[in-house]
Design a protein around this motif. Structure first.
Motif, short mmCIF file in Angstrom:
data_model
loop_
_atom_site.label_atom_id
_atom_site.label_comp_id
_atom_site.label_asym_id
_atom_site.label_seq_id
_atom_site.Cartn_x
_atom_site.Cartn_y
_atom_site.Cartn_z
N GLY A 1 0.91 -1.18 0.06
CA GLY A 1 -0.06 0.01 -0.28
C GLY A 1 0.88 1.19 0.07
O GLY A 1 0.38 2.30 0.08
N LYS A 2 2.04 1.16 -0.20
CA LYS A 2 2.84 2.40 0.04
C LYS A 2 3.42 2.98 -1.55
O LYS A 2 2.94 2.16 -2.41
CB LYS A 2 4.33 1.99 0.46
CG LYS A 2 4.36 1.47 2.07
CD LYS A 2 5.63 1.33 2.77
CE LYS A 2 5.53 1.00 4.00
NZ LYS A 2 6.77 0.70 4.75
N VAL A 3 3.65 4.10 -1.40
CA VAL A 3 3.83 4.72 -2.68
C VAL A 3 5.33 4.69 -3.20
O VAL A 3 6.08 5.08 -2.46
CB VAL A 3 3.47 6.21 -2.70
CG1 VAL A 3 3.65 7.13 -4.01
CG2 VAL A 3 1.85 6.48 -2.42
N TYR A 4 5.80 4.33 -4.32
CA TYR A 4 6.86 4.47 -4.97
C TYR A 4 6.98 5.14 -6.41
O TYR A 4 6.03 5.14 -6.97
CB TYR A 4 7.28 2.95 -5.22
CG TYR A 4 7.33 2.14 -3.90
CD1 TYR A 4 8.62 1.69 -3.23
CD2 TYR A 4 6.04 1.53 -3.36
CE1 TYR A 4 8.52 0.92 -2.17
CE2 TYR A 4 6.28 0.87 -2.27
CZ TYR A 4 7.43 0.60 -1.57
OH TYR A 4 7.34 -0.30 -0.57
N SER A 5 8.16 5.39 -6.66
CA SER A 5 8.56 5.92 -7.90
C SER A 5 8.48 4.45 -8.89
O SER A 5 9.16 3.39 -8.13
CB SER A 5 9.84 6.48 -8.31
OG SER A 5 10.86 5.63 -7.88
N LEU A 6 8.48 4.15 -9.96
CA LEU A 6 8.38 2.98 -10.73
C LEU A 6 9.80 2.30 -10.44
O LEU A 6 9.90 0.91 -10.42
CB LEU A 6 7.99 2.92 -12.07
CG LEU A 6 7.52 1.76 -12.89
CD1 LEU A 6 6.46 1.06 -12.14
CD2 LEU A 6 7.22 1.86 -14.44
N MET A 7 11.05 3.16 -10.54
CA MET A 7 12.17 2.36 -10.48
C MET A 7 12.47 1.95 -9.17
O MET A 7 13.07 0.83 -8.99
CB MET A 7 13.32 3.79 -10.65
CG MET A 7 14.75 3.18 -10.49
SD MET A 7 15.27 2.19 -11.71
CE MET A 7 15.79 3.30 -12.95
N ASN A 8 11.97 2.54 -7.95
CA ASN A 8 12.36 2.27 -6.68
C ASN A 8 11.58 1.06 -6.40
O ASN A 8 11.95 0.02 -5.75
CB ASN A 8 11.79 3.49 -5.94
CG ASN A 8 12.05 2.99 -4.14
OD1 ASN A 8 12.96 2.45 -3.92
ND2 ASN A 8 11.56 3.88 -3.44
N LEU A 9 10.36 0.96 -6.91
CA LEU A 9 9.53 -0.17 -6.40
C LEU A 9 9.88 -1.49 -7.32
O LEU A 9 10.18 -2.63 -6.66
CB LEU A 9 8.12 -0.06 -7.23
CG LEU A 9 7.18 -1.33 -7.13
CD1 LEU A 9 7.16 -1.62 -5.66
CD2 LEU A 9 5.85 -1.02 -7.52
N THR A 10 10.53 -1.30 -8.60
CA THR A 10 11.01 -2.50 -9.35
C THR A 10 12.37 -2.90 -8.42
O THR A 10 12.65 -4.02 -8.50
CB THR A 10 11.50 -1.88 -10.99
OG1 THR A 10 10.17 -1.52 -11.35
CG2 THR A 10 11.81 -3.24 -11.75
#
Length: 296
Positions: free
Chosen positions: A239-248
């Motif tokens: 449920g947390k917010v990420y940039s796509l790079m950070n999440l990957t």
């Protein structure tokens, strides 16, 4: 079997085998701790046996059966039957493949060699490295083979390869192409609230885990409204917010055998839509259409 019947050559191939698909297999054994030059030597042997036919192989197979296995009554006809029975789909097997497989066996492998093997595999040559470690068990010596899936040995090569791939997105932006998320959102191919799925071009250690990404929150994210210059996503898993790079990077690190966090990547190439379309590939198509005046 050991093979030393090369014409006009005194070279001796450590092992020549046949697999169940009808491919000759060149096996090179090295005592050298780093298997120096094993790749070049094995390539030479593979080239030398690539033209071998079943008919040419039979006399050597008969000789091997008679000398080493005590099959003194072995005939060419029986040897051919054994080969036919061994190869999978024997009803359709007629001839050996002209692309031998290569297996390099050693106690260890240098970075230079494993990098070369990885590059050759990308060129569609079937070559692998097997680490063999001997252990003393009572009065016996047990050799334990481990097929190397290049991780630590080719880590630097993989990092450089990733950097090269990352450069494609950067080059696209520098050449005028809008950033992937922005381009797809601005032209209606993505919307706030859409789900995207991590399932494309995944590393070996993650591929099997994400085979059904649509049903697993670990590999699903929701697109959020634009914040500043960039769009963000909410990971369904926490449920947390990420940039796509950070999440990957976070997901890759979680599943990496050694917990290594990737230094960098072109994150969009790993994510796709519910219909299977890849984000970066779709953005490239939209941009190409825009340049030709076909998209609005």
């Amino acid at each position: 079997m050991e093979f030393d019947r090369f014409k006009q050559s005194s070279d001796r191939l450590d092992l020549l085998a046949l697999d169940k698909r009808g491919n000759l297999v060149v096996v090179e054994l090295k005592r050298d701790g780093l298997a120096s030059y094993a790749d070049l030597q094995a390539l030479r042997y593979a080239a030398m046996v690539s033209t071998m036919t079943v008919e040419k192989l039979l006399p050597y197979f008969v000789h091997y059966q008679q000398k080493y296995l005590g099959q003194v009554d072995m005939t060419t006809t029986r040897a051919q039957e054994l080969i036919q029975e061994f190869v999978t789909n024997n009803d359709t097997f007629e001839q050996l493949s002209n692309r031998p497989r290569i297996i390099l066996c050693s106690e260890n492998f240098s970075t230079e060699l494993t990098t070369t093997v990885l590059w050759l595999n990308q060129a569609e040559l079937d070559i692998s490295c097997v680490r063999i470690v001997p252990y003393k068990v009572g009065d016996s010596v047990v050799v334990v083979p481990t097929k190397i899936i290049p991780l630590q040995e080719v880590n630097q090569y993989m990092i450089e390869l990733k950097h090269k791939e990352e450069g494609r997105e950067q080059q696209a932006v520098q050449s005028g192409r809008t950033e992937t998320f922005t381009l797809l959102m601005d032209h209606g191919h993505l919307s706030v609230g859409d789900s995207i799925y991590l399932r494309d071009r995944l590393p070996v250690y993650l591929g099997s885990e994400a085979k059904d990404a649509s049903n697993d929150a670990l590999f699903r994210a929701e697109i959020l409204p634009r914040q500043g210059k960039s769009y963000t996503v909410r990971w369904d898993y926490d449920g947390k917010v990420y940039s796509l790079m950070n999440l990957t990077q976070t997901i890759f690190q979680q599943f990496h055998p050694a917990g290594v966090r990737p230094a960098g990547m072109q994150a969009g190439k790993h994510w796709g839509l519910a219909d299977g379309r890849n984000l970066v590939e779709l953005a490239d198509e939209v941009w190409a259409d825009l340049q030709s005046g076909e998209a609005t």
